[in-house]
Design a protein around this motif. Structure first.
Motif: not given
Length: 580
Positions: A56-59, A67-75, A77-82
């Motif tokens: 839940l902390a991923v929000r 939201a500021h650094e864009g899609f490529d900044s998402i690791p 486990d967050d992107l495909h999981g959280r």
């Protein structure tokens, strides 16, 4: 959608599943990841990332970083999981054919855009809420919006940069995406006519609101073995498909205790379909939140976590049985016994609520059908304007991809019904438009193999032309459920005609097609028992031939049926030749 696994992982899971030798109540020969038996040591990567960080902390990271650094900044486990815990999945990259779905890695299938689910939980959506949903579609989702069969609004083409503003708008009208996906308490199904229907047993709205207030967003329930689906109704039409949820509370009248709920657990479809079972207990409205909490805690503490394909509550119920499940619920989680209770009475009328119906206050509610749930292109904002214009109260979504407009003044019903038509909604649908649902399909879903929404819309149009004469004679819908893969998001095993997407070979060429399931159905008006459909052996229908097949099998049913025999009854007794 569910978490994508690689072919190697699928093979490993299959091998592990074959080697399982559960031994209860003692510890299994190989641990299943049951927290209260095996401890909390993670047995796969999904369990690892859920324990590493509160999903839940991923929000906060989405709003303040991604939201500021864009899609490529998402690791990863967050992107495909959280991200799933906030209703976000990456959507399918355009142009990848269904034959490659099972061979590509998730990152090869995914686009840089997201599907977003907004949970409604049976909530009445006033004009402001409808307008916000429509404006989000127009401003951030390229006009896309679907009503799902979980009463969600589902968008596509969402960018991570847009999420803070989307959440701000949703918060303003009391809507949310909290645990709309993920291994968590998913959105609830609630009766679309709660609190207004004249024949209602009890209004489940206070129960749903209390459960949400106490438990949705609770970190203690944010790490379940897999998804957990809830349905709650107090209406005698049995309008929340209660047999295929992890937990269902169904309105009944106890001869001594009055109105309350019958408790069902362990339903679910996908590749291992299983209908839910009654525990045989009576639950008061006051007890319902605690009972819900008890069942979800059983799933958290005893659910199987080692194999993703065995991690639903239905597998635990199958091994335990209802007697043990009831005993554990009462002794370990409630601390008191629940009285025996009655089963729900047979459904009184169709649970999709399509058409015009009088409310208990003298006003009316009107159920309307889009085409397979599609409501983009200004439909939601147009509906908001229409609700205000005729002085209606609100709208609710249904478990059948429909919408119900509530509180329509008696002298404005005709105006509302006529005003729905230009919006792509109709309170007077054909039998096939009324009874057809479809999942997202290959257009956006990374798990899909074939196209569904446009295919179903085309088939509906052709059947309306071809079978108009049959419709009048049959007098009742024949449900047609179209799914893009084996996971059964569109409930293929519980339809009169269920279609499971796959790649098939025709004259040596691979083409999109469907495996056929016939004769399934849940309890509804005219059907007192739920039953899974039969698979027609060897029958694979190309997507281009669907309308031909449906017309052929429906006409065969009409000619062969015995008196008032339903399609499902005929389909289960007919020989294979008749079903081809």
């Amino acid at each position: 959608m569910t978490t994508q696994t690689t072919p190697a992982e699928q093979a490993s899971d299959a091998a592990a599943a074959r080697s399982e030798r559960p031994a209860r109540p003692a510890r299994a020969a190989r641990p299943n990841g049951q927290w209260k038996i095996d401890g909390k040591t993670p047995l796969n990567h999904n369990e690892e990332f859920k324990q590493e960080s509160d999903s839940l902390a991923v929000r906060e990271r989405i709003e303040n970083i991604y939201a500021h650094e864009g899609f490529d900044s998402i690791p990863g486990d967050d992107l495909h999981g959280r991200f799933r815990w906030w209703g976000l999945y990456t959507q399918r990259k355009p142009g990848i054919d269904g034959g490659r779905t099972a061979t590509l890695e998730p990152h090869e299938l995914e686009d840089r855009y997201f599907m977003l689910r907004v949970r409604t939980d049976g909530q009445a959506l006033d004009a402001n809420a409808l307008r916000v949903l429509g404006e989000i579609s127009a401003d951030f989702a390229r006009g896309s919006a679907d009503i799902t069969d979980r009463q969600n609004i589902q968008y596509h083409w969402i960018e991570v940069e847009s999420m803070p503003e989307i959440w701000r708008r949703l918060d303003a009208v009391n809507l949310e995406t909290t645990t709309a996906c993920g291994d968590s308490p998913r959105p609830f199904l609630g009766s679309p006519v709660a609190g207004v229907a004249a024949d209602e047993i009890l209004d489940p709205t206070p129960v749903i609101l209390e459960i949400k207030k106490r438990y949705i967003g609770d970190p203690d329930l944010a790490n379940l073995p897999r998804k957990f689906k809830t349905a709650i109704t107090g209406h005698p039409s049995l309008d929340v498909v209660h047999e295929i949820n992890d937990i269902s509370l169904v309105g009944v009248r106890h001869p001594e205790l009055g109105a309350g709920f019958d408790l069902w657990v362990g339903g679910g479809l996908s590749t291992n379909p299983r209908l839910g079972e009654r525990l045989g207990v009576f639950v008061t409205a006051e007890q319902a939140p605690d009972v819900w909490h008890g069942v979800v805690q059983i799933f958290r503490d005893y659910g199987y976590r080692r194999l993703r394909n065995k991690a639903r509550l239905k597998f635990l119920l199958k091994d335990w049985g209802t007697e043990k499940f009831r005993e554990v619920l009462q002794s370990e989680y409630l601390g008191y016994e629940l009285p025996d209770g009655p089963a729900p009475a047979p459904a009184t009328r169709p649970g999709d609520h399509v058409g015009v119906h009088e409310q208990k206050d003298g006003r009316f509610y009107v159920g309307a059908a889009p085409v397979v749930g599609r409501v983009g292109g200004g439909t939601l904002t147009g509906l908001a304007d229409l609700v205000e214009k005729v002085g209606a109260e609100a709208a609710r979504l249904t478990a059948h991809q429909k919408v119900v407009i509530l509180g329509v003044p008696a002298d404005r019903v005709d105006e509302l019904v006529e005003g729905l038509e230009p919006l792509g909604l109709t309170a007077r649908p054909s039998l096939f438009r009324r009874s057809t649902i479809a999942c997202t399909g290959i257009e956006y879903c990374k798990l899909a193999i074939v196209e569904t929404k446009d295919t179903a819309a085309r088939v509906i149009g052709e059947l309306e032309d071809r079978l108009g004469d049959v419709e009048a004679r049959l007098g009742r819908p024949i449900s047609l459920n179209v799914n893009g893969c084996p996971n059964s998001c569109a409930r293929i095993q519980t339809a009169d005609i269920g279609l499971k997407g796959q790649i098939i070979t025709v004259d040596g060429e691979q083409v999109p097609g469907f495996q056929v399931h016939l004769g399934g159905g849940l309890v509804e008006k005219g059907r007192d028992t739920a039953e899974l459909g039969r698979t027609v052996r060897g029958l694979k229908v190309p997507s281009t031939d669907l309308a031909d097949y449906v017309e052929r099998v429906v006409r065969r049913y009409e000619s062969d049926r015995d008196g008032t025999e339903t399609f499902a009854q005929w389909a289960h007794r007919a020989d294979e030749e008749a079903l081809q």
